[in-house]
Design a protein around this motif. Structure first.
Motif, mmCIF file in Angstrom:
data_model
loop_
_atom_site.group_PDB
_atom_site.id
_atom_site.type_symbol
_atom_site.label_atom_id
_atom_site.label_comp_id
_atom_site.label_asym_id
_atom_site.label_seq_id
_atom_site.Cartn_x
_atom_site.Cartn_y
_atom_site.Cartn_z
ATOM 1 N N ALA A 209 0.832 -1.205 0.000
ATOM 2 C CA ALA A 209 0.000 0.000 0.000
ATOM 3 C C ALA A 209 0.864 1.251 0.000
ATOM 4 C CB ALA A 209 -0.924 -0.017 1.225
ATOM 5 N N LEU A 210 1.939 1.231 0.784
ATOM 6 C CA LEU A 210 2.840 2.386 0.826
ATOM 7 C C LEU A 210 3.483 2.615 -0.534
ATOM 8 C CD1 LEU A 210 4.342 4.573 2.431
ATOM 9 C CD2 LEU A 210 6.050 2.849 3.030
ATOM 10 N N ALA A 211 3.895 1.531 -1.181
ATOM 11 C CA ALA A 211 4.509 1.661 -2.504
ATOM 12 C C ALA A 211 3.512 2.235 -3.503
ATOM 13 C CB ALA A 211 5.024 0.303 -2.962
ATOM 14 N N ALA A 212 2.249 1.773 -3.418
ATOM 15 C CA ALA A 212 1.227 2.266 -4.350
ATOM 16 C C ALA A 212 0.948 3.746 -4.128
ATOM 17 C CB ALA A 212 -0.048 1.442 -4.173
ATOM 18 N N VAL A 213 0.766 4.127 -2.863
ATOM 19 C CA VAL A 213 0.491 5.531 -2.565
ATOM 20 C C VAL A 213 1.671 6.408 -2.978
ATOM 21 C CG1 VAL A 213 0.132 7.173 -0.679
ATOM 22 C CG2 VAL A 213 -1.114 5.014 -0.705
ATOM 23 N N SER A 214 2.885 5.954 -2.687
ATOM 24 C CA SER A 214 4.069 6.730 -3.053
ATOM 25 C C SER A 214 4.196 6.846 -4.565
ATOM 26 C CB SER A 214 5.327 6.069 -2.470
ATOM 27 O OG SER A 214 5.257 6.010 -1.066
ATOM 28 N N GLY A 215 3.863 5.752 -5.260
ATOM 29 C CA GLY A 215 3.938 5.789 -6.722
ATOM 30 C C GLY A 215 2.959 6.786 -7.320
ATOM 31 N N VAL A 216 1.723 6.786 -6.805
ATOM 32 C CA VAL A 216 0.722 7.748 -7.292
ATOM 33 C C VAL A 216 1.168 9.169 -7.010
ATOM 34 C CG1 VAL A 216 -1.631 8.578 -6.953
ATOM 35 C CG2 VAL A 216 -1.178 6.128 -7.125
ATOM 36 N N PHE A 217 1.700 9.397 -5.807
ATOM 37 C CA PHE A 217 2.164 10.743 -5.434
ATOM 38 C C PHE A 217 3.276 11.213 -6.368
ATOM 39 C CE2 PHE A 217 5.275 13.279 -3.033
ATOM 40 C CZ PHE A 217 4.502 14.381 -2.718
ATOM 41 N N LEU A 218 4.259 10.340 -6.620
ATOM 42 C CA LEU A 218 5.369 10.719 -7.483
ATOM 43 C C LEU A 218 4.906 10.934 -8.920
ATOM 44 C CD1 LEU A 218 8.150 8.325 -6.126
ATOM 45 C CD2 LEU A 218 7.987 10.811 -5.813
ATOM 46 N N TRP A 219 3.967 10.088 -9.362
ATOM 47 C CA TRP A 219 3.465 10.243 -10.737
ATOM 48 C C TRP A 219 2.773 11.579 -10.915
ATOM 49 C CZ3 TRP A 219 -1.709 10.370 -12.515
ATOM 50 C CH2 TRP A 219 -1.858 10.299 -13.894
ATOM 51 N N ARG A 220 1.985 11.980 -9.899
ATOM 52 C CA ARG A 220 1.313 13.264 -9.969
ATOM 53 C C ARG A 220 2.302 14.419 -9.932
ATOM 54 N NH1 ARG A 220 -4.008 12.447 -6.025
ATOM 55 N NH2 ARG A 220 -5.180 11.096 -7.492
ATOM 56 N N ARG A 221 3.347 14.299 -9.129
ATOM 57 C CA ARG A 221 4.353 15.353 -9.070
ATOM 58 C C ARG A 221 5.056 15.491 -10.408
ATOM 59 N NH1 ARG A 221 6.504 16.876 -4.026
ATOM 60 N NH2 ARG A 221 7.926 18.119 -5.306
ATOM 61 N N LEU A 222 5.416 14.336 -10.994
ATOM 62 C CA LEU A 222 6.092 14.389 -12.283
ATOM 63 C C LEU A 222 5.188 14.945 -13.365
ATOM 64 C CD1 LEU A 222 7.988 10.958 -12.142
ATOM 65 C CD2 LEU A 222 8.991 13.265 -11.978
ATOM 66 N N ARG A 223 3.945 14.551 -13.298
ATOM 67 C CA ARG A 223 2.993 15.028 -14.330
ATOM 68 C C ARG A 223 2.782 16.518 -14.238
ATOM 69 N NH1 ARG A 223 -3.220 12.810 -15.134
ATOM 70 N NH2 ARG A 223 -3.625 13.943 -17.113
ATOM 71 N N SER A 224 2.654 17.024 -12.996
ATOM 72 C CA SER A 224 2.448 18.465 -12.814
ATOM 73 C C SER A 224 3.699 19.240 -13.193
ATOM 74 C CB SER A 224 2.060 18.773 -11.365
ATOM 75 O OG SER A 224 3.121 18.401 -10.471
ATOM 76 N N ALA A 225 4.882 18.629 -13.014
ATOM 77 C CA ALA A 225 6.122 19.310 -13.372
ATOM 78 C C ALA A 225 6.245 19.430 -14.898
ATOM 79 C CB ALA A 225 7.321 18.554 -12.800
#
Length: 225
Positions: A209-225
Motif C-alpha cells: 500500500a505504501l509503494a502504491a500511494v508513493s507511486g501515485v504521489f510521485l506520478w502526480r508530481r512528475l505530471r504536474s512538473a
C-alpha cells in the motif's frame, strides 16, 4: 519506511518457519514412548532439549504441600496443583497434578483428590522459568499460596523442602483413569498460537500500500512538473 515494512514481513516469515518446526517437534515428542525420569535428566545435563518429553517415575506425594498456580481449563478459571513428590531415592520432584476450579483450591473441598501411598506417574517434562515471563504478569504470593508463574525456587521454600535435593524440572501429569475426579490431569497446553502468517501478510500488505500511494504521489508530481 518501505524497507522497514518489508523487513518486518521477512521477520514474520522466519518466525513462521520456526513456529511450525517447534509445533512439529512438540507433536512428535508428546506421542513418543515415555522414558525413565533419570534418562531425561541425563539428556538435559548433556544439553538436550527435553521440554514436553514423556517421562515415567514413581514416588509418594508429600501431604499438605500443594502449591497453586493460576490457570484456566476449557474456559474455566482455577488452579493447577503443583505438589512435591518424594522419589524412591529420596529426591523431590514437583508434579503438576492437574486443574481444579477456582473455588476448590482448598484440599478440604476435594478429599477424593488427596493421593495416598506410592503413585506411578507418566507425564511431560517441563522446564522451570528463570524469571517472571513479563512485566504484565503479577508477582507470585507464596504466603497466600497463589502463583502466577512457575517459580521452582519459591515453591521449594513454601513447601518446606529447601535443603533437600529437588529435581530441576516440573512434570505435568497425564490424564487419570477416572477423569471425573479432581484434579483434572493432562492439562498441558500444547496448542501454541501461530499467527505469524497473518502478521507477515499484514506487513507486506502495508508495504504494498505504501509503494502504491508513493507511486501515485510521485506520478502526480512528475505530471504536474
Amino acid at each position: 519506511m518501505l524497507a522497514i515494512l518489508i523487513s518486518l514481513g521477512n521477520w514474520q516469515v522466519r518466525r513462521l518457519a520456526w513456529k511450525e518446526d517447534l509445533l512439529a517437534t512438540i507433536d512428535m515428542r508428546i506421542h513418543a514412548s515415555p522414558v525413565p525420569l533419570d534418562e531425561a535428566l541425563t539428556r538435559m545435563r548433556e544439553g538436550a532439549d527435553i521440554e514436553y518429553l514423556p517421562v515415567e517415575f514413581s514416588g509418594t506425594f508429600l501431604p499438605g504441600t500443594e502449591q497453586h498456580v493460576l490457570s484456566t481449563w476449557k474456559g474455566a478459571s482455577g488452579w493447577n496443583i503443583y505438589q512435591p513428590l518424594r522419589l524412591d531415592d529420596g529426591r523431590v520432584l514437583f508434579v503438576n497434578r492437574g486443574f481444579v476450579p477456582y473455588d476448590r483450591a482448598d484440599p478440604k473441598t476435594r478429599p477424593e483428590s488427596l493421593p495416598e501411598g506410592e503413585q506411578a506417574i507418566t507425564g511431560l517434562a517441563r522446564l522451570p522459568l528463570d524469571a517472571k515471563p513479563g512485566f504484565l504478569v503479577p508477582e507470585n504470593e507464596p504466603a497466600k499460596n497463589e502463583y502466577y508463574w512457575k517459580d521452582l525456587a519459591a515453591m521449594t521454600v513454601a513447601a518446606g523442602v529447601e535443603g533437600e535435593t529437588v529435581v530441576p524440572l516440573f512434570v505435568d501429569a497425564g490424564p487419570y483413569s477416572d477423569p471425573s475426579k479432581l484434579p483434572i490431569g493432562g492439562v498441558t497446553n500444547i496448542e501454541l498460537p501461530n499467527n505469524h502468517l497473518q502478521y507477515a501478510v499484514t506487513w507486506y500488505g502495508l508495504a504494498l500500500a505504501l509503494a502504491a500511494v508513493s507511486g501515485v504521489f510521485l506520478w502526480r508530481r512528475l505530471r504536474s512538473a
